[in-house]
Every structure is written in structure tokens, then in C-alpha cells.
Write an enzyme that holds these catalytic residues in place. Sequence first.
Site, mmCIF file in Angstrom:
data_model
loop_
_atom_site.group_PDB
_atom_site.id
_atom_site.type_symbol
_atom_site.label_atom_id
_atom_site.label_comp_id
_atom_site.label_asym_id
_atom_site.label_seq_id
_atom_site.Cartn_x
_atom_site.Cartn_y
_atom_site.Cartn_z
ATOM 1 C CB SER A 133 -1.118 -0.046 1.494
ATOM 2 O OG SER A 133 -1.433 1.668 1.099
ATOM 3 N N GLY A 134 0.936 1.929 -1.466
ATOM 4 C CA GLY A 134 0.894 3.383 -1.188
ATOM 5 C C GLY A 134 2.513 3.693 -1.872
ATOM 6 C CB THR A 150 -4.341 3.078 -7.994
ATOM 7 O OG1 THR A 150 -4.047 2.318 -6.541
ATOM 8 C CG2 THR A 150 -5.629 3.438 -8.458
ATOM 9 C CG ASN A 185 -1.714 4.940 -0.121
ATOM 10 O OD1 ASN A 185 -1.113 6.151 -0.565
ATOM 11 N ND2 ASN A 185 -2.095 3.857 -1.046
ATOM 12 C CB SER A 198 -4.770 2.058 1.022
ATOM 13 O OG SER A 198 -4.319 0.757 0.676
ATOM 14 C CB SER A 199 -6.889 0.097 -3.877
ATOM 15 O OG SER A 199 -6.758 1.610 -5.018
ATOM 16 N N GLY A 218 -0.335 -5.759 -2.080
ATOM 17 C CA GLY A 218 0.772 -6.443 -2.235
ATOM 18 C C GLY A 218 0.908 -6.833 -0.874
ATOM 19 C CD GLU A 256 -2.324 -5.522 3.511
ATOM 20 O OE1 GLU A 256 -2.737 -5.663 4.603
ATOM 21 O OE2 GLU A 256 -2.285 -4.233 2.410
#
Length: 1121
Positions: free
Chosen positions: A92-93, A97, A143, A146-147, A371, A373
Site C-alpha cells: 500500500s502506497g 493505482t 497510504n 489505499s485500494s 501486495g 502485508e
Amino acid sequence: MTRLSYLHEPGVLDNLAVRYAKNIIYTYTGNILIAINPFQRLPNLVDARTMEKYKGANLGDLDPHVFAIADVSYRQMINEGKSNSILVSGESGAGKTETTKLLMGYLAYLGGRSGTGERTVEQQVLESNPVLEAFGNAKTVRNNNSSRFGKFVEIQFDKSGKISGAAIRTYLLERSRVCQINSPERNYHCFYFLCAAPSEDLKKYKLGDPSLFHYLNQSACIKVDGINDAEEYLATRKAMDTVGITDQEQEAIFRVVAAVLHLGNINFTKGREADSSIIKDDKSRFHLNTAGELLMCDCEKLENALIKREINTPEGVITTTVGPNSATISRDGLAKQIYSRLFDWLVNRINASIGQDPNSNKLIGVLDIYGFESFKTNSFEQLCINFTNEKLQQHFNQNVFKMEQEEYTREQINWSYIEFVDNQDVLDLIERKPGGIIALLDEACMFPKSTHETLSQKLYEKFKNHKRFTKPKLSRTAFTIQHYAGDVTYQSDQFLDKNKDYVVAEHQELLNASKCSFVSGLFPQATEENTKSSKSSIATRFKIQLHELMETLSSTEPHYIRCIKPNSVLKPGIFENTNVLQQLRCSGVLEAIRISCAGYPTRKLFHDFLHRFRVLAPEILKEKNDEKVSCQKVLDKMGLQGYQIGRTKVFLRAGQMADLDARRTEMRNNAAKGVQSQFRTHVAREQFLVLRDTSIYLQSFVRARLACKQHEFLRQQAAALRIQKNARWYFAWKTYYQLRLSAITLQAGLRSMAARNEFTFRKKNKASVHIQWRCHRDYSNYMNLKRAALTYQCAWRRRVARKELRKLKLAARDTQALKVAKEKLEERVEELTSRLDREKKLRADLEKSKADEVSKLKEALHEMEQRVEEVKAMQEQESAKKAVEEALAQEREKISLLTTEIEGLKVLLVAEREENDKMKKAHANALETNEELNKEVSDADEKIKQFSDTVRRLEGTVSEHEGLLLTERQQNEAANAALAESQARNEALVSKLEDAVKQNDLLHEADQRFQEATKNLESSLTFEKQRHEANLIELAEAREKIEELQREVGDTDEKFTLLQTSIQSVEERLREKDALLTTERLESEATKKSLNESEDRNQDLLLKIEIAQKDIAHFQETVRR
């Protein structure tokens, strides 16, 4: 990166850090693109020129770029007719995206404009990102955007290579975020966008500040820097228009979002019956009614659906109630189901609006997936995410190894098997059926009595010998899995709740019956097949979706983009080595490098190899051999070992390319030195010739300039001699002229001084003659003024005597005012005595009430001891007896402390009573002295009356004396005798007044003693109040201890309530005593004020007496005159 001379972790990190410092964010590792998030806009990398530059270019010809990967996949699809996929991954980050947006933008640039109408296909695909980000993205710790879902976009192309359709698939939306967030994270963006909508929308949806809603105020973060919620709301509505969502559908979407927020503010409390619940308050009722209105369903049915359950039995349907906790869980489950169905509807609506091409057999898929985590607390979502990354890592390893193997086979070279990490055992641990973690989790969800502890025990027993599964030492619900990227410890506390995906029947019926077609469409009537499929868990459905995704990826030609987040503070220019290295390991980049380097990482075509390295053996090229033979001879001449010669390429080991480049650079440097020496000789000769010609020209020019300067010097010398002659003449003339002016000035001054002396002598002579006549005139004027002054003084003295007479008359009238003040002072003293009597009565009542309270407390203590003995007899367990005895001991100690404090209060009351008696005695003495002073004042009044009579008589005599001053000498003598008598009387009055002043001083001292006594009384009262407050605090603590005793001993509730009521009555009595003490303090302050007023009045009286004495003395002086 595979061409580095030193291919290890420090070398890779240094390469990435150096490129990142130069804003080169893209790097190749073989065919894998590494994209580092710059956390800033780099326009030169994404503009139209860059797109045009990479269009049709071969991979490796230009600098690494995401457009190069997209162009390769597009050209491969067009040329080979095979579908391609681009896998974008990272934590994330890391910029997944944004990278996906760039890929889709470049594919739209290559695919042209094949759509019809106002909205083209590629425009709708690009505009679908803001909509999905608004409803599927949120701020997390790592992030700000974040998605919270996985996305696979299939872009379909027709035979001409134009975009003809698209489809979006989503995976594992984080539904738990709707109801539960942690600080400083945020919920999904759409909630905050809607709360920042225009005022008319807020009134329509009955919304306000986000901090007013439970689903949003669980975190302290409400606003995010760089995100304007009001502008994003309008942008989201615009994007919805672009993708084809109508205004009515948009209205329904935001009504559902607002309903979810209102559902979160519905709170429950315990009902009258056991295991029942009701709506807590009017505020919760308001939110319930608002949610029902927005969902267009019956509010009463909505309430029943939350607090009641229907159970199907063979005998019929049974309706039961649920407790507040179960009702809250039902509320959150309904909110999650509504939001999940809404998100799925948005995805389906976007797909339907974009449209798919059934005739297309070529597509490019872009996978934007979360990704690997690993947090401090990892739950069900992290297990699914890491399971996905394990699947993708296996696909990645197999694909990289397959590519290596295919190329070695195609080139017909000798190669050995390359080992790589196989994570199949981790996948079997998670997804194997039966016996995997997901299978055991689904099995536990089928049993109502299963808990997270029983689930954890099953996992411990099942996988105790598995090498990838371990149990933490100090936990009963956690377990650790050894993933390819590292060990991750999962907390199974909420696995069961998060895995359940079925819809409660009452919720289904309620929302299916909604008057809003949109809401009822989200919850259609369930058939038998749908009910069976809906009972499947989230993990099972996710596993099925992941299996379909892997099949899709296997049927396409994959391309990999690994996004890296350079730092955790999300700022540009910062490169954290540890963070980047961990991401490289998690993304499998280092493993891909190791696999590539284990074989032959450097491959060159024969033509390219000879073109680059022919300078190493120029004599070989003259032989005109085959390219393969020439390459062999070049490598043999360089003495390299371990290389391979294929059919069309040269395969080199890791580092050999660097050696060849170093030798090539050395030879090129030597050749360059020879060329440079010849060129420098030619340049030096040319420079010498130019310098010689220039020096000759310069010398001639310098000689001409020197001659000109000599001529100019001679001309200036002649001019200087002429100037000197004229200057000397001028200075001589100027000196003579100044001396002449000085002589003339001196002569004029001497003549003027002589004339002035003559004028002064004549003026003095004339003035002396005039003064002799003026002296006589001034003397006569002086005598006239003297006579007039005497006359005026006599008139003025008579006027002053009349004014003093009037003042004496006014002083005689002021004695009446003194009498009035005296009467008021006596009334005030009577009031003070009555207040002292009332204070005495109140103190006696206070002592009686305190004695009664002490006796009642002792009786309550005795009753409590008897009751506790009864409780001891009823208790069977020894632990309960010990708890009761300890509580009783503490209560006895507290009651004993209360008794001692009450005795201390009694002692303080006795001391206050003694001080009050002393104060009464001092007050009585003050009254006596005041009475004596009043008597003296009355005597002084009588004497003043007599003196006023004498003054009147004197007035008459003065008036007669003014009229007949020469004729009444005998009457004047009688007046003198009367004045002598009045003088004697005045002296006696003065002595009495002095005695009155002394008595007034004594009264003042008594008043001071009374003030000190009142101050002591106030201090004792404040001390008693403080002790009383301490008693109240200790009583409150005793009350809390008694409540704890009630919880431990359930059978003695009624007996302890009696004790609690008795303690409350004691508190009320103590408060009443406190009120009495405050009234006493107020009355004492009132008495103090009255004494101060009396003292002020006495001082005023003394001042008036002093004024009267002064008037009498002044009158005596006037009489004497």
C-alpha cells in the site's frame, strides 16, 4: 539490473538509490519493470511526447518505462494474436493505482477511439477509476488513498487493434472497514465526500459533520491533506455521468450510503425481558427512522429485523429476541451487506455501461492487486491477501523459470536445472481440501457454538508437525505461517465473523420489500440455488475467484511491474534501504535476479555482439568468417570461461559482460588517446600562428599609442605653465584686496563708537531733568491708595465675621443629625444580639443532629454485621467468605474513621461555642461602652444647646454693637462677663469630649477583638467543611466498595441496598449540616459587616465633634477680637 558487475543486494539497492536520486524511477530486471513511487508529479515521464516516443519501440532500446511494458504487450497481442496480461503489485502506497492508470491511458492512446456516441469506451474505462476509488479506497496508516480491493481490468480489442470493450473484476472488498476503523485511518472516501456535499443534499439525506457518525468518528482522522472532500464529491458525480450512471441511480446510490451512516448511529440497550433489547434513546430512534426513510422500508420492520430473529422448526416459526450485543452485531452485518451489494452493483453497472465485445478474442488484462502485508495485528483480510500473493509468486516463479528454460532449449545450449523456492506447501496449508486452514475455518463457521479459541485449537492439533505452521508461545488464538516473504502472525479473534457471508433472512425480506426499486434490486428474491451458494464463506468464494484469475493469467502472456514505496513518510527524495530491500524480497525481484543469474543473465545476438566488441579483435573480422565463429574467436581471445554459444545468441555468465565492457573501454580509451594527441598538435600549431600574427599587429598599435601619449604630455606641460602664471597673479591681487577691505571696516567702526558715546551722554542728561518732576507725583498717589486700602479692609472683616456667624448657626442644627445616627446605631446593636441568639440555637441543633447520626451509624453498623453473618452462613465457597470478611473489615475501618471524624467535629463545635461566648461578652462590653458614649454625647448636646443660646445672645449684642458702638460701653462689659462664663463652660465641654474620644477608642479595640473572633470562627467553619467534604469522598469510596461486594455475593443484593440507602441518608444529613454551616458563616459575615458600619458611623460622629470643637474655638477667637 542483471548486467551489473556485482549482482547482490547492496549492488541492487545502490543502483536503485542512484537512479531514484536522479528522478529515474523505472528500472528493468530482465523483462520485469521496477517502478519506485516518486511521491511527486513528473510531467516529462507521462506526457504525449513520451507516449509517441515509446510507440513501436523495442524493449530495451529506450529507457525503462511503464509505457514500454504496455507497448510490448500490445505489439505482442497484435503480432502473435495472443492475449496478454500486466501484473501490477506492491504494498500500500507504492503507486499501483497510478501505474494502472498510466497503463490504461497508454493502451487507450494505442487503441484509438473506436467507440460511438459522446462517451467512448476508453474514456469510460479511465473514468471508472474515480468511481471505484471513491467507493473502494480509504486512508490507511501507509497510504492516504489505499485500494481496499483487488481489481483486474480486461481491455478487449477488435481485429484492427482498437478498443472494443472492457470488463472489471474485483476481489475481496474489505467489508469490515465499513463498521470498524482504527486511528489514524479513515473509512471509505464516499462517506466523507457525501458529508461534504452541498447543503441541499445534506438536508435531503439528514447528514452533517462526519464526527457525528459512529462509523466515522472511531478514528481521530476526519480530513486528509491534499483531498478536498467537497470537490471530490462533484468529481465523483461527474465520473458517474461519464460511465453512464443516470441521475436517478446516483440519487439512489447516495441514499443508500447515507442510510449506512444512519444505521451506525442506532444504539441498543437491555430490555425488560432476559436476552432482549430495545432502541436506546430518541436520538437512536431518529437515526432508525431516517435509515428506514432512505431505504424506503417500514421503520417498525427494520427495528424488528435488528432486535428479533425467526427460527424455523418442525413445529413452525419461532420468533425470539436478541440482546444488545447481538443486535449491534446484526446492525453492523446489515450495514456491511448493504455496502458490499452496493459496490458489486457499481462494478456490474460500470461493466454494463462500458460494454463487452463478444466477438473479440484478444485482450490485455491489467491486474491491480494488493501486495504482501504484515502488520502488528494481522486478521482474516491479511490471510486472504497473503494467500493471493503466494499464488501470484508461484505463477511468477514458474513463468520466469519457464522463460529461461524455453530460451535455453530454443538456442540448443547445455544447461543444468536451476533451483528456486517452491511455495506449494504453503498453498496446500491454506487451501487444501480437506484439511487446509480455509476448510477448517468453513467447518467452524457451520457450528453455532464454535469460537475463535476452538478454531485455534483445531489448527494447533492439525498442523503441529507442519514446517510452515507454528504456534506463538504466549497466545491461545494466534498462529504463524512462514510465507515466501517472511513469517506472519495472524490473530484468529474475528476470523469466524469475517468469514461468514450469508444474509440474515429478516434483512433479505425487509430490503427486498423496499419501495425503492434500487434497494430491492440489491437484495433480490433468493432462489434455492442462490441460497445454497450464498451460504458459502468469503474464504471459499475468494478461493474460487482466485482460481479463475490464475486460469486467466495462465492463458495470457504475463508481464510484471513491481511497485516499490521508497519511504514510509510518503515524501519525495527519501530512500530507505531497509524498507526497499524488504519490498524487493516480498515482490520476488531478488529471487528473479537470482534465477536469471544462476543461468546466463546476459544474452546478445551475434550481430549485436560483433558490432559492440569487434574492436577487441579487429584482425578476426578481416578473415570474413561466419558470425558464430567470429564470436567464438573473440571470446577465446579474451580468455573467458563458462560461456555458451547458441544458434543466434551468445550467452554469458554474470559479470562477463562487465569484463568485456571494461576491456572494450580500455581499448577505446587507448585509441582515443592517440587521436587526441594528433588533434591537440594540430590545434596547438594553428593557435601559434594566430598568436604570432596577433602579436605583430599589437606591437605596431602599441608604438602608435605611445607616440600619441608623448605629444599629449608636451601639450599639457605648456598649458600648465600658463595656468601657474595666471594663478600666482590672482592670489597676489586677492591678498591686497582683502587687506584694503579690513582697513576700511576698522575705520568705520571707530567713527561709529565715538558717535554712539556722544548720543548716550545727551540722552542721560535729558532723563535726569524729567525724573525730578515725577517723584512728587508718585508720592501723592501712594497716600491716596493707603487710605482706600484701610477702608476696604474694614468692610471685608465685617463680611467675614457675618459668614462665621452663619457657620455657627449651621453647626447647632447638625446636633439633631447626630441624635438620629445614635438611634440607628442602637437598632443595629439589637439586631446583632438577636442574630447571636439564633446562631446559638442553630449550633445546639447541629450538635443534636450529629449525635443522632452517630447513633444511627452505629446501629447501621450493627445491622450490617448481623447481615454479613447471615451471608457468611449462606455462602459455601471459602473464596466468597474471605471476600465478605475483607469487605466488612474495610467497612468497619471506614465507619470507625467516620466516628473519629465526627468526634473531632464535636470538639470543633465545643471550641466554636467557647469562641462564640467570648465574642458575646466582647459584644456586651461594646454595648456598655456604646451606651456610656451615648450619654456623653447627650450631655454634649445639652451643652451645645446652651452654647447656641449664648451664641444667639452674642449675635444680638454684635448687631447692637455694630449699630451703637460708641453709646453702649456698659452693655459691652456685661457681654465680656458672659463670654468669660461661656469660655469656662466650653473648657468643661472640651474635657468631656476628650473622655468620649477615649471611650470610643476602647469601643474600637473591642470591635477589633470581635472581628478577630469572627475570623477564627470562619477558619474553624472552613476546616469543618473540608473535613466534611473528605467524609463525603470517603463515603463515596465506601459506596463503590459495597457495590463490588454486591457483585461478588449475588444473594445479598437486597441487604446491601439497605446499607446503601442508609449511607445515602447519612450523606444527605451531612449535606444539610454543611448547609447549616454555610448559613452560619453568612450570618457571621453579616454581623461583621454591621459592626464595620457601626464603626464607620462612630468615626463620622467623632469627625463631626472635632468640627464642632474647631467651630467653637474659631468663634471664641472671633469673640475675643
